[in-house]
Design an enzyme around this catalytic site. Sequence first.
Site, mmCIF file in Angstrom:
data_model
loop_
_atom_site.group_PDB
_atom_site.id
_atom_site.type_symbol
_atom_site.label_atom_id
_atom_site.label_comp_id
_atom_site.label_asym_id
_atom_site.label_seq_id
_atom_site.Cartn_x
_atom_site.Cartn_y
_atom_site.Cartn_z
ATOM 1 N N ASP A 61 0.821 -1.212 0.000
ATOM 2 C CA ASP A 61 0.000 0.000 0.000
ATOM 3 C C ASP A 61 0.851 1.257 0.000
ATOM 4 O O ASP A 61 0.462 2.290 -0.556
ATOM 5 C CB ASP A 61 -0.987 0.003 1.178
ATOM 6 C CG ASP A 61 -2.263 0.776 0.832
ATOM 7 O OD1 ASP A 61 -2.647 0.768 -0.354
ATOM 8 O OD2 ASP A 61 -2.869 1.389 1.716
ATOM 9 N N GLU A 102 -0.248 10.504 5.371
ATOM 10 C CA GLU A 102 -0.346 9.056 5.174
ATOM 11 C C GLU A 102 1.041 8.464 4.867
ATOM 12 O O GLU A 102 1.398 7.417 5.402
ATOM 13 C CB GLU A 102 -1.300 8.799 4.007
ATOM 14 C CG GLU A 102 -2.107 7.522 4.146
ATOM 15 C CD GLU A 102 -3.302 7.504 3.187
ATOM 16 O OE1 GLU A 102 -4.234 8.301 3.387
ATOM 17 O OE2 GLU A 102 -3.282 6.706 2.246
ATOM 18 N N GLU A 154 -11.176 6.165 -2.306
ATOM 19 C CA GLU A 154 -11.168 6.553 -0.886
ATOM 20 C C GLU A 154 -12.323 5.876 -0.127
ATOM 21 O O GLU A 154 -12.151 5.437 1.011
ATOM 22 C CB GLU A 154 -11.294 8.081 -0.750
ATOM 23 C CG GLU A 154 -10.144 8.868 -1.374
ATOM 24 C CD GLU A 154 -8.833 8.778 -0.595
ATOM 25 O OE1 GLU A 154 -8.423 7.651 -0.228
ATOM 26 O OE2 GLU A 154 -8.199 9.822 -0.396
ATOM 27 N N GLU A 224 -9.575 -2.847 -6.300
ATOM 28 C CA GLU A 224 -9.476 -2.863 -4.833
ATOM 29 C C GLU A 224 -9.524 -4.299 -4.307
ATOM 30 O O GLU A 224 -8.771 -4.653 -3.401
ATOM 31 C CB GLU A 224 -10.586 -2.002 -4.203
ATOM 32 C CG GLU A 224 -10.386 -0.500 -4.363
ATOM 33 C CD GLU A 224 -9.235 0.073 -3.513
ATOM 34 O OE1 GLU A 224 -8.847 -0.541 -2.510
ATOM 35 O OE2 GLU A 224 -8.714 1.138 -3.885
#
EC number: 3.5.99.2
Length: 235
Positions: A61, A102, A154, A224
Amino acid sequence: MEAKSSQMVGKTNDNNKVGVIETWLRKHRLIFTGATRHPFTLSIRDGTVDFKSFKKWLGQDYIFVRAFVPFIASVLVKASKESDDSSDIEVILSGMASLNDEIAWFKKEASRFGVSLTSVVPQKANVDYCRFLESLMSSEVEYPVAMTAFWAIEAVYQESFAHCLEEGSKTAEELKETCQRWGNEGFGRYCQSLQNIANRCLEKAPDDLVSKAEVVFLRVLEHEVEFWNLSRLEA
Ligand SMILES: Cc1ncc(CN)c(N)n1
């Protein structure tokens, strides 16, 4: 948080008309649920996750998030040229700012879990997803289409991690910070703002563009799911 999800599905705009995105969420409910209730995040929620899987996801990620920055920058450029509402820029900028946090968080978390981010090799599903993002950065891709992808990317994380914090979840203490990052209410409000922007743009868009955005929404969901699948240790 569960209540928020169902609110999202039934939301109407100022004219009491159900938005385009809400229509898609109803139409593609099972596919959306496949992305937001994946076995990996469900295993975080029920406390059975293998920490090796978590570390694998963390490293992959980090690579994805770095590729997400130029994508958001491209959405910002499209907004500055095509949007009829100047407040879109502030929402998109706040997304950029939270990505800055992040990236710092990934570095801190990786060192806490002993993951070396410099030696992570991007897996095929990650490379494919980053390529997809790159294709959306083209100036040929219209603002409503890019905005739809931005919202969907998101929203999957928000819905997935908020679920890990709901009452009855058995998320391990060490993973609660991760779930808070995307599952907190502020991130939920930010996703709602992205959804409102996408809805507004889609309501004014011609049918062919709305269909194009719907296809992009579904492709985000597929990517995803493939991305969560990367957490499998044999993958
Ligand atoms: C794959 C993926 N999708 C979404 C997010 C949330 N920014 C993320 N960090 N990674």
